[in-house]
Design a protein around this motif. Structure first.
Motif, PDB file in Angstrom:
ATOM      1  N   LEU A   1      20.579  -6.766  11.174  1.00 44.90           N
ATOM      2  CA  LEU A   1      19.970  -5.629  10.494  1.00 44.90           C
ATOM      3  C   LEU A   1      20.970  -4.501  10.334  1.00 44.90           C
ATOM      4  N   ARG A   2      21.720  -4.229  11.380  1.00 40.77           N
ATOM      5  CA  ARG A   2      22.674  -3.128  11.315  1.00 40.77           C
ATOM      6  C   ARG A   2      23.785  -3.395  10.315  1.00 40.77           C
TER       7      ARG A   2
ATOM      8  N   LEU B   1      10.339  -2.808   5.426  1.00 36.45           N
ATOM      9  CA  LEU B   1      11.496  -2.442   6.232  1.00 36.45           C
ATOM     10  C   LEU B   1      11.156  -1.219   7.067  1.00 36.45           C
ATOM     11  N   PRO B   2      11.869  -1.018   8.181  1.00 38.53           N
ATOM     12  CA  PRO B   2      11.640   0.210   8.929  1.00 38.53           C
ATOM     13  C   PRO B   2      11.968   1.399   8.031  1.00 38.53           C
TER      14      PRO B   2
ATOM     15  N   ARG C   1      16.976  13.034  14.972  1.00 36.51           N
ATOM     16  CA  ARG C   1      17.594  11.923  14.228  1.00 36.51           C
ATOM     17  C   ARG C   1      17.901  10.757  15.156  1.00 36.51           C
ATOM     18  N   ARG C   2      18.466  11.060  16.316  1.00 37.79           N
ATOM     19  CA  ARG C   2      18.826   9.977  17.235  1.00 37.79           C
ATOM     20  C   ARG C   2      17.593   9.265  17.741  1.00 37.79           C
ATOM     21  N   LYS C   3      16.541  10.044  18.011  1.00 33.05           N
ATOM     22  CA  LYS C   3      15.318   9.438  18.506  1.00 33.05           C
ATOM     23  C   LYS C   3      14.740   8.510  17.434  1.00 33.05           C
ATOM     24  N   TRP C   4      14.766   8.990  16.205  1.00 28.99           N
ATOM     25  CA  TRP C   4      14.243   8.191  15.114  1.00 28.99           C
ATOM     26  C   TRP C   4      15.008   6.887  14.987  1.00 28.99           C
ATOM     27  N   LEU C   5      16.321   6.976  15.039  1.00 26.78           N
ATOM     28  CA  LEU C   5      17.132   5.772  14.854  1.00 26.78           C
ATOM     29  C   LEU C   5      17.004   4.824  16.030  1.00 26.78           C
ATOM     30  N   GLU C   6      16.752   5.360  17.217  1.00 24.31           N
ATOM     31  CA  GLU C   6      16.574   4.485  18.357  1.00 24.31           C
ATOM     32  C   GLU C   6      15.311   3.651  18.181  1.00 24.31           C
TER      33      GLU C   6
ATOM     34  N   PRO D   1      15.984   1.191  14.152  1.00 21.79           N
ATOM     35  CA  PRO D   1      17.417   1.046  13.847  1.00 21.79           C
ATOM     36  C   PRO D   1      17.628   0.733  12.365  1.00 21.79           C
ATOM     37  N   GLU D   2      18.659   1.305  11.827  1.00 18.94           N
ATOM     38  CA  GLU D   2      18.945   1.162  10.408  1.00 18.94           C
ATOM     39  C   GLU D   2      20.251   0.449  10.212  1.00 18.94           C
ATOM     40  N   ALA D   3      20.413  -0.098   9.010  1.00 19.89           N
ATOM     41  CA  ALA D   3      21.701  -0.701   8.688  1.00 19.89           C
ATOM     42  C   ALA D   3      22.731   0.394   8.505  1.00 19.89           C
ATOM     43  N   SER D   4      23.920   0.134   8.997  1.00 18.45           N
ATOM     44  CA  SER D   4      24.992   1.090   8.790  1.00 18.45           C
ATOM     45  C   SER D   4      25.538   0.868   7.393  1.00 18.45           C
ATOM     46  N   SER D   5      25.708   1.943   6.638  1.00 20.56           N
ATOM     47  CA  SER D   5      26.056   1.758   5.238  1.00 20.56           C
ATOM     48  C   SER D   5      27.423   2.344   4.942  1.00 20.56           C
TER      49      SER D   5
END
Lengths: 475, 271
Positions: free
Chosen positions: A304-305, B108-109, B145-150, B153-157
């Motif tokens: 996913l990442r 998707l998340p 932001r960090r809490k949300w991503l924890e 989790p998102e794809a790194s773009s």
């Protein structure tokens, strides 16, 4: 280092006293290894005092016989060094075309020390991207020189090359599966090893054979049977899970010289997820020690990442392998020694094992050659312990530093954020690459080190403070 | 008996069965009015929990029954129905997993969005308060932001790389927000302990505060008190400290295991 000397002084006393003379020896040994001097005389003079077992009896009319079990980097380099030293060597490998699931990264010093031809290396990674749990991406590699790189190899190619060199030096390479060994009857008696030899045509279970040898080098990897025969004990191990993905050419361009490392609790609680470029595809994987049952979940999170960058790819192969976390409690017993993954020589933090496997194989072989005076005398356990001593002394600082880094920075998401932030610093990049590529833990300018320490503490404090605020928040 | 097809409810007593059958009849007629949908759409979103699967099979089995004429099926013998259910459940779980998987890929998340998050970093111009940057608000935004991503989790773009570095927030802002409150707390504790100990020692020995400071034993007590207040802030910290101490030498001991043996064994080694 002070604490280290106090700890070790209570342990095996004279063996691991201090590492003061370490750097001097390292440089000398690098020169010796590259020059590949055949005579033990030359080595003796440069290393100081090395005595063969004077009390060991001379072998009448025959050379010392050694069996190397396992034909990976450790086995291949051990067999080559033994054969070059005049010892009668047999190398037993169960699968000559084995594609070992592996990251496949080798440092620059391995290319130099083992004289590897450059066409063995599929790709030269000069840029590494570290990605934190909140996707902060940092590029490291700005400090690399024009001919500095991390070599990516295919294990089947590297292993075959090293075995071929061993065969050329005079070792006999046998396609067979090691079954067990019998302890010698009396002191100085031979070890009897049992193995299944496979016919070149392939197929079938192979013929049962036995052989009598004077010493055995166990280089048969993480699930070593030789280790089991000598009761070497267990170690903790990580499971590394990897998928090979063929991605479209345009996306492959991004990974031409770049490897990626993803850290985060979603990707692995105690290791990292990676995307490493191979010859014409990428390997996407992750690993863990403590949560092995969730490995598929971690792999999905890694995918996913990296989703944007590997989208449209097809999985061509799925593989997994155990990786030892620390050496086995017993690495030498009688005239049997373990090297490579069988001994457990994989570093923490980065999980690097190929170089240390090859180096330990060579060191063990060199100790046998010296102890037997080029194959003319019988050896004993003391000679094999000399190899352990040399290896531990040379690489202990590297292992310890990586262990400290792992404990410090893989602890929690906050620590990982701090880690990635630190990696943006040029001094850190230079130190990291220097110690990885040349395997020397060299302290730099003390003022820079102090600045580094202050910055590290600062990063950790900030990340921890943010973490505490995160805990108070509920989204 | 037909009620037994519903997983959660236990088989009802026979007196009620007549009533329940009547209910089921009316229920079935009601169902007939509903349009026939593909079985997979009746499935719950995730087929992870067993209850979900079985309830879906129950609904499908219900439909299967409907296909038979709308008769009272008291003797709708459990074995064939059960067998049918088994086959159905297998097919359903396959479809279910496919359906759920297909849907998971679509759903998707949710991505992290914030109007002040521009180009992979916080736009400090939007955090202005009284003409100066409101660093506390920046910290709050980053925490969120960090809490949300924890949690998602998102794809790194590569198109929108994240380049935010916490060191842009000045040191005094960190001190003011995080260090000072805790320092106040710890100093307060130290002061309370100090006052009480000084009084206690004075009452026992008669030595005043100034003379206490000259005494070595008292100085040691003071040192222990300060260290204690700093290191032990919760009860769990004692265990944590013990574990940390163990950890620092654990790896060393693992490496030296092979040498411990060498010392204890009594083989003759020419050294």
């Amino acid at each position: 280092m002070a604490s280290l000397s106090t700890t070790t002084s209570t342990a095996a006393g004279e063996s691991l006293r201090s590492f003061a003379g370490l750097r001097r020896e390292t440089r000398i040994l690098r020169g010796v290894a590259a020059a590949d001097a055949p005579g033990s005389q030359l080595r003796r003079r440069q290393l100081g005092v090395v005595r063969a077992s004077r009390t060991s009896p001379r072998l009448n009319g025959r050379k010392l016989r050694v069996a190397v079990v396992g034909g990976g980097p450790a086995g291949g380099s051990a067999a080559e060094a033994l054969a070059k030293g005049g010892v009668e060597t047999m190398l037993i490998e169960r699968k000559l075309d084995n594609c070992k699931p592996c990251g496949g990264a080798i440092p620059l010093c391995m290319v130099e020390e083992f004289g590897l031809p450059l066409d063995l290396i599929d790709r030269r990674v000069t840029k590494m991207k570290m990605i934190s749990p909140s996707n902060v991406a940092v590029d490291i590699g700005r400090t690399l020189g024009p001919d500095e790189y991390i070599g990516m190899v295919r294990r089947e190619v590297l292993d075959a090359y090293l075995r071929e060199r061993a065969a050329e030096a005079g070792a006999s390479v046998i396609n067979g599966l090691f079954l067990r060994l019998e302890q010698p009857e009396g002191p100085g008696g031979p070890y009897r090893i049992h193995y299944n030899e496979f016919s070149p045509a392939g197929g079938g279970a192979g013929e049962r054979r036995t052989a009598e040898v004077d010493a055995v080098v166990g280089a048969d990897g993480a699930n070593s049977r030789v280790a089991k025969s000598i009761g070497a004990g267990e170690y903790e191990y990580a499971i590394a899970f990897q998928e090979r993905v063929r991605i479209p050419e345009t996306k492959m361009e991004y990974y031409k010289e770049r490897a990626e490392m993803y850290v985060g609790d979603d990707v692995s609680p105690d290791f990292y997820g990676w995307v490493f470029p191979k010859c014409d595809h990428v390997a996407v994987g992750t690993g863990t020690v403590t949560h092995k049952a969730d490995i598929k979940k971690f792999q999905a999170a890694t995918r996913l990442r990296a989703k944007d960058k590997i989208e449209g790819g097809t999985i061509i192969r799925v593989e997994a392998h155990p990786i030892p976390e620390h050496p086995r409690p017993r690495r030498v017993l009688g005239r049997v020694a373990l090297v490579g993954d069988a001994a457990g020589y994989v570093t923490k933090c980065s999980g690097e094992g190929i170089y240390f496997a090859a180096k330990s194989g060579r060191m063990c072989a060199e100790a046998i050659v010296e102890g037997s005076e080029n194959g003319s005398r019988m050896i004993d356990e003391g000679d094999l312990r000399k190899y352990l001593e040399k290896f531990d002394k040379m690489y202990w600082p590297t292992y310890k530093v990586l262990d400290v880094l792992q404990k410090l920075f893989y602890r929690s998401n906050a620590a990982r954020e701090a880690f990635v932030e630190m990696c943006a610093d040029e001094y850190v990049q230079k130190m990291t690459f220097d110690s990885y590529l040349y395997k020397k833990v060299v302290p730099g300018n003390p003022l820079d080190d102090l600045k580094l320490a202050v910055n590290t503490i600062g990063s950790l404090v900030r990340a921890t403070a943010l973490r505490r605020e995160m805990e108070k928040l509920t989204l | 008996m037909s009620m037994a097809l519903f997983s959660s409810s236990p088989p009802p007593p026979t007196t009620l069965s007549a009533l329940s059958l009547k209910h089921r009849l009316s229920f079935r007629t009601q169902l007939a009015l509903f349009p026939r949908k593909a079985p997979s759409l009746l499935l719950p979103r995730s087929t992870d929990n067993g209850a979900g699967v079985v309830s879906s099979t129950a609904t499908v089995a219900e439909e299967e029954e409907e296909k038979d004429k709308l008769e009272e099926k008291k003797e709708e013998t459990p074995p064939p129905a059960a067998a049918e259910k088994d086959v159905e459940s297998k097919q359903q779980s396959l479809l279910g997993s496919n359906g759920a998987a297909a849907r998971a890929e679509e759903v998707l998340p949710p991505k992290f969005k914030d109007p002040r998050w521009v180009g992979g970093t916080w736009d400090l111009k939007r955090f202005q308060k009284d003409g100066k940057t409101d660093w506390d608000a920046v910290v709050d935004a980053e925490v969120r932001r960090r809490k949300w991503l924890e949690e998602n989790p998102e794809a790194s773009s590569n198109d929108e790389p994240v380049i935010f570095d916490t060191s842009i927030i000045p040191w005094w802002s960190w001190v003011k927000r995080f260090h000072l409150p805790e320092a106040e707390l710890l100093n307060g504790r130290a002061a309370m302990i100090g006052f009480f100990m000084a009084y206690f020692v004075d009452s026992l020995t008669g030595i005043g505060l100034v003379d206490q400071m000259g005494n070595f034993f008292c100085k040691t007590l003071l040192f222990i008190a300060v260290a204690g207040v700093l290191l032990i802030r919760k009860n769990e910290d004692i265990d944590t400290l013990k574990k940390l101490l163990d950890e620092t030498t654990f790896y060393d001991r693992q490496w030296q295991a092979t040498w411990q043996e060498d010392k204890s064994s009594s083989d003759s080694k020419a050294k």
